[in-house]
Design a protein around this motif. Structure first.
Motif, short mmCIF file in Angstrom:
data_model
loop_
_atom_site.label_atom_id
_atom_site.label_comp_id
_atom_site.label_asym_id
_atom_site.label_seq_id
_atom_site.Cartn_x
_atom_site.Cartn_y
_atom_site.Cartn_z
N THR A 1 -19.65 -18.83 32.85
CA THR A 1 -18.47 -19.65 32.62
C THR A 1 -17.74 -19.86 33.94
OG1 THR A 1 -18.21 -18.83 30.35
CG2 THR A 1 -16.28 -19.81 31.40
N LEU A 2 -17.46 -21.12 34.25
CA LEU A 2 -16.75 -21.49 35.47
C LEU A 2 -15.27 -21.65 35.14
CD1 LEU A 2 -19.31 -24.22 36.59
CD2 LEU A 2 -19.23 -21.83 37.34
N VAL A 3 -14.42 -20.91 35.85
CA VAL A 3 -12.98 -20.92 35.59
C VAL A 3 -12.28 -21.58 36.77
CG1 VAL A 3 -10.96 -19.50 35.14
CG2 VAL A 3 -13.20 -18.78 34.27
N VAL A 4 -11.41 -22.56 36.49
CA VAL A 4 -10.67 -23.25 37.55
C VAL A 4 -9.18 -23.21 37.22
CG1 VAL A 4 -10.35 -25.39 38.84
CG2 VAL A 4 -12.63 -24.77 38.01
N ARG A 49 -27.17 -21.33 30.38
CA ARG A 49 -26.04 -21.75 29.56
C ARG A 49 -24.78 -21.73 30.43
NH1 ARG A 49 -25.84 -20.41 24.04
NH2 ARG A 49 -23.99 -19.18 24.45
N THR A 50 -24.07 -22.84 30.47
CA THR A 50 -22.91 -22.97 31.36
C THR A 50 -21.70 -23.45 30.58
OG1 THR A 50 -24.45 -23.61 33.12
CG2 THR A 50 -22.10 -23.92 33.55
N GLY A 51 -20.57 -22.79 30.80
CA GLY A 51 -19.32 -23.19 30.17
C GLY A 51 -18.24 -23.42 31.21
N ARG A 63 -8.22 -25.73 28.72
CA ARG A 63 -9.37 -26.36 28.07
C ARG A 63 -10.57 -25.44 28.20
NH1 ARG A 63 -12.09 -29.47 24.79
NH2 ARG A 63 -13.24 -31.26 25.58
N HIS A 64 -11.27 -25.19 27.09
CA HIS A 64 -12.41 -24.28 27.10
C HIS A 64 -13.62 -24.96 26.49
CE1 HIS A 64 -14.57 -20.51 25.47
NE2 HIS A 64 -14.85 -20.64 26.75
N LEU A 65 -14.71 -25.02 27.26
CA LEU A 65 -15.99 -25.49 26.75
C LEU A 65 -16.94 -24.30 26.73
CD1 LEU A 65 -16.44 -28.87 28.70
CD2 LEU A 65 -15.65 -28.55 26.36
N PRO A 66 -17.33 -23.80 25.57
CA PRO A 66 -18.21 -22.63 25.50
C PRO A 66 -19.55 -22.91 26.18
CG PRO A 66 -17.22 -23.10 23.36
CD PRO A 66 -16.92 -24.28 24.23
N LEU A 99 -9.67 -15.44 27.77
CA LEU A 99 -11.10 -15.76 27.92
C LEU A 99 -11.96 -14.55 27.60
CD1 LEU A 99 -13.27 -17.78 28.87
CD2 LEU A 99 -12.97 -16.86 31.19
N ALA A 100 -11.52 -13.37 27.99
CA ALA A 100 -12.28 -12.15 27.68
C ALA A 100 -12.43 -11.98 26.18
CB ALA A 100 -11.57 -10.94 28.29
N ALA A 101 -11.40 -12.35 25.42
CA ALA A 101 -11.48 -12.23 23.96
C ALA A 101 -12.39 -13.30 23.36
CB ALA A 101 -10.07 -12.35 23.37
N ARG A 102 -12.48 -14.47 24.00
CA ARG A 102 -13.29 -15.56 23.46
C ARG A 102 -14.77 -15.38 23.75
NH1 ARG A 102 -10.15 -21.17 25.11
NH2 ARG A 102 -8.15 -20.73 24.09
#
Length: 219
Positions: A1-4, A49-51, A63-66, A99-102
């Motif tokens: 997962t990429l976080v910005v 797999r990339t989110g 905004r979150h894309l799994p 995010l850790a919870a998701r």
């Protein structure tokens, strides 16, 4: 997962950065967006797999894309990154805890942020990601002038928080530099102590340096 991180402080670009740049000039967010886009493209070709997790921004809501693995997913990620604009306040630590919870499936979390927030809360959030079984890579992106202000006025270096509008008493340039370096050192030390990778980048740093660090961690 990429976080910005899209908080208002990520919209900064100094005259010093413009003077040092040999090519395009970037705000901190612009640099982070291009880095994240390059990583997304690389991961898609590796069939990973990339989110994407965009924190705050001018639009307000995160905004979150799994994570998924498809060309369509990569197009969605690039569209989201292209439209992303910095603005407003964002609680980076709280967002990372969310995010850790998701993210229930263990993976790699690559974070692009200036890290200009409370250190204790930030490191606690990174530790929570590690406890969930994730590998964590923190790209801390600064403008060159934030590390070494290009001026030395008698009044010192005056600071204003772009997210709250709060102003702070001017500091002598040498003291400002010392505090800035101490902050970076403490963030890096805290990351490594928690098993997180840390890479400090200026907006004038060649992208291949960040990409190579990412590939070494993947290997």
């Amino acid at each position: 997962t990429l976080v910005v991180d899209g908080s208002a402080s990520m919209n900064y670009c100094s005259g010093q950065a413009r003077a040092q740049a040999e090519g395009p000039v970037f705000t901190k967010l612009g640099y982070a967006v291009i880095l994240a886009a390059a990583l997304a493209y690389l991961l898609q070709h590796q069939r990973d797999r990339t989110g994407l997790f965009l924190i705050g921004g001018a639009q307000g809501a995160s905004r979150h894309l799994p994570p998924r693995c498809s060309r369509h997913q990569t197009r969605l990620l690039l569209q989201e990154l292209t439209a992303f604009r910095a603005g407003g306040a964002a609680d980076l630590a709280a967002a990372l805890k969310g995010l850790a919870a998701r993210e229930s499936r263990r993976g790699l979390i690559a974070i692009c942020s200036d890290g200009l927030t409370g250190r204790a809360a930030l490191l606690e959030a990174l530790e929570r990601l590690r406890h969930r079984g994730h590998s964590v890579l923190f790209f801390q992106v600064w403008d060159p002038a934030e590390l070494d202000p290009p001026f030395d006025s008698g009044a010192g270096v005056a600071l204003r928080d772009p997210e709250t509008g709060a102003t702070f008493a001017p500091l002598p340039r040498a003291e400002y530099q010392q505090r800035a370096r101490e902050h970076l050192a403490e963030v890096r030390k805290g990351c490594l102590a928690r098993g997180c990778e840390h890479q400090f980048l200026l907006t004038t740093t060649a992208f291949d340096r960040a990409m190579l660090r990412f590939l070494r961690l993947r290997r």
